[in-house]
Design a protein around this motif. Sequence first.
Motif, PDB file in Angstrom:
ATOM      1  N   PHE A  90       0.840  -1.198   0.000  1.00  0.00           N
ATOM      2  CA  PHE A  90       0.000   0.000   0.000  1.00  0.00           C
ATOM      3  C   PHE A  90       0.876   1.250   0.000  1.00  0.00           C
ATOM      4  O   PHE A  90       0.604   2.201  -0.745  1.00  0.00           O
ATOM      5  CB  PHE A  90      -0.928  -0.002   1.218  1.00  0.00           C
ATOM      6  N   PHE A  91       1.923   1.249   0.817  1.00  0.00           N
ATOM      7  CA  PHE A  91       2.820   2.413   0.854  1.00  0.00           C
ATOM      8  C   PHE A  91       3.485   2.622  -0.501  1.00  0.00           C
ATOM      9  O   PHE A  91       3.595   3.756  -0.989  1.00  0.00           O
ATOM     10  CB  PHE A  91       3.881   2.233   1.944  1.00  0.00           C
ATOM     11  N   THR A  92       3.910   1.530  -1.126  1.00  0.00           N
ATOM     12  CA  THR A  92       4.540   1.623  -2.446  1.00  0.00           C
ATOM     13  C   THR A  92       3.561   2.148  -3.493  1.00  0.00           C
ATOM     14  O   THR A  92       3.934   2.931  -4.375  1.00  0.00           O
ATOM     15  CB  THR A  92       5.067   0.248  -2.881  1.00  0.00           C
ATOM     16  N   ASN A  97       2.184   5.915  -1.755  1.00  0.00           N
ATOM     17  CA  ASN A  97       3.167   6.806  -1.131  1.00  0.00           C
ATOM     18  C   ASN A  97       2.673   7.356   0.207  1.00  0.00           C
ATOM     19  O   ASN A  97       2.928   8.512   0.554  1.00  0.00           O
ATOM     20  CB  ASN A  97       3.529   7.958  -2.075  1.00  0.00           C
ATOM     21  N   ARG A  98       1.962   6.543   0.935  1.00  0.00           N
ATOM     22  CA  ARG A  98       1.534   6.896   2.289  1.00  0.00           C
ATOM     23  C   ARG A  98       1.172   5.619   3.028  1.00  0.00           C
ATOM     24  O   ARG A  98       0.927   4.570   2.422  1.00  0.00           O
ATOM     25  CB  ARG A  98       0.326   7.850   2.269  1.00  0.00           C
ATOM     26  N   GLU A  99       1.100   5.708   4.343  1.00  0.00           N
ATOM     27  CA  GLU A  99       0.747   4.539   5.144  1.00  0.00           C
ATOM     28  C   GLU A  99      -0.762   4.299   5.101  1.00  0.00           C
ATOM     29  O   GLU A  99      -1.559   5.234   5.022  1.00  0.00           O
ATOM     30  CB  GLU A  99       1.217   4.720   6.584  1.00  0.00           C
ATOM     31  N   ILE A 100      -1.141   3.049   5.170  1.00  0.00           N
ATOM     32  CA  ILE A 100      -2.554   2.695   5.160  1.00  0.00           C
ATOM     33  C   ILE A 100      -3.181   2.973   6.528  1.00  0.00           C
ATOM     34  O   ILE A 100      -2.529   2.820   7.570  1.00  0.00           O
ATOM     35  CB  ILE A 100      -2.742   1.205   4.782  1.00  0.00           C
ATOM     36  N   ASN A 101      -4.434   3.395   6.524  1.00  0.00           N
ATOM     37  CA  ASN A 101      -5.178   3.637   7.755  1.00  0.00           C
ATOM     38  C   ASN A 101      -6.168   2.489   7.931  1.00  0.00           C
ATOM     39  O   ASN A 101      -7.260   2.501   7.376  1.00  0.00           O
ATOM     40  CB  ASN A 101      -5.919   4.979   7.669  1.00  0.00           C
ATOM     41  N   LEU A 102      -5.771   1.484   8.698  1.00  0.00           N
ATOM     42  CA  LEU A 102      -6.648   0.341   8.934  1.00  0.00           C
ATOM     43  C   LEU A 102      -7.537   0.537  10.159  1.00  0.00           C
ATOM     44  O   LEU A 102      -8.528  -0.160  10.328  1.00  0.00           O
ATOM     45  CB  LEU A 102      -5.828  -0.944   9.104  1.00  0.00           C
ATOM     46  N   GLY A 103      -7.187   1.496  11.016  1.00  0.00           N
ATOM     47  CA  GLY A 103      -7.984   1.763  12.212  1.00  0.00           C
ATOM     48  C   GLY A 103      -9.325   2.383  11.874  1.00  0.00           C
ATOM     49  O   GLY A 103     -10.360   2.013  12.444  1.00  0.00           O
ATOM     50  N   MET A 114      -4.708   0.096  -6.762  1.00  0.00           N
ATOM     51  CA  MET A 114      -4.640   0.958  -7.938  1.00  0.00           C
ATOM     52  C   MET A 114      -5.212   2.341  -7.623  1.00  0.00           C
ATOM     53  O   MET A 114      -6.387   2.470  -7.275  1.00  0.00           O
ATOM     54  CB  MET A 114      -5.414   0.338  -9.104  1.00  0.00           C
ATOM     55  N   PRO A 115      -4.391   3.392  -7.750  1.00  0.00           N
ATOM     56  CA  PRO A 115      -4.875   4.756  -7.472  1.00  0.00           C
ATOM     57  C   PRO A 115      -5.967   5.195  -8.439  1.00  0.00           C
ATOM     58  O   PRO A 115      -6.026   4.739  -9.592  1.00  0.00           O
ATOM     59  CB  PRO A 115      -3.614   5.617  -7.662  1.00  0.00           C
TER      60      PRO A 115
END
Length: 309
Positions: free
Chosen positions: A41-43, A46-52, A285-286
């Motif tokens: 997801f970061f790749t 370009n940001r961390e995933i928000n799973l919370g 996919m963005p």
Amino acid sequence: MTIDELKSEFGLIKLYRLYRQEKRRQKNDRLDDLEFIKSKFFTSFNREINLGSPETFNEKLQWLKLYYRNPLYTRLVDKYEVKQYVAQRIGEEYLIPTLGVYERFEDIDFDSLPDSFVLKCTHDSGGLVIVKDKSKFDKKNARQIIKASLKRNFYLQSREWPYKNVKPRIIAESYMEDSKTAELRDYKFFCFDGEVKAMFIATERQKQGEDVKFDFFDADFNHLPFRQGHDHASVTPEKPVCFDEMKKLAGELSKGFPEARIDFYEVDGRIYFGEFTFFHFGGFMPFEPEEWDYKFGEWITLPKRMLSE
């Protein structure tokens, strides 16, 4: 530097790149699902995933991968087993005829198959052989494609867990082509517990040397101003004749699932079921522009966790 020396140098560079790719793949394969999803997801974004408290469509797809493991999904992503489910829900008349199911390429009796047919594997995406004229059939190439597909662990590519327990097999189906468009267009409906919110049409996928085109529409067939993965077609596809019926059938098949993409084909005014997809593009996919990732995300109501496989 001579031509032979250049060829040798570029060959070594290519081998080194392949070596690095294989090392990265092996490293990724060793990651558990959560670690893999966070890394990919970061790749991809370009940001961390928000799973919370996930908000976007792609984030919610990852949450569903990790925390909603409905055991029915494995049956529904199996390209052979799903047919019985679809027949029970909407009727056998919507199924592309099955010509045979095989465990090995060597088991296929090509003499018994018609002049036109399609081979594909039950457990992945991409292992496809289209035969329009059996007299020109490249059996050697088909064997390479199918055998490579049978060895592929599709689950590892994006951790779509339903594929972990699908038995790799080969299915032969009737060749289908619409006489008006001279191709087999995909009509893919984004459904949310029985409600269709959007869809897209895949065109030009059977043209040699052409990249497939994706055009997105809302539930009333208004063209949507975003791209995802592929460019729009140079000529916007027309509304399919059976659009309203396809939308109704997609809604029926998706009831009870927080999110599902239901695919159909339209061939000379008749509808045929394509497949269930629970993780569109693997959830990696963005959208362009990004706001559509949030709009699609609003349509998913996350269910209670279900962790059994």
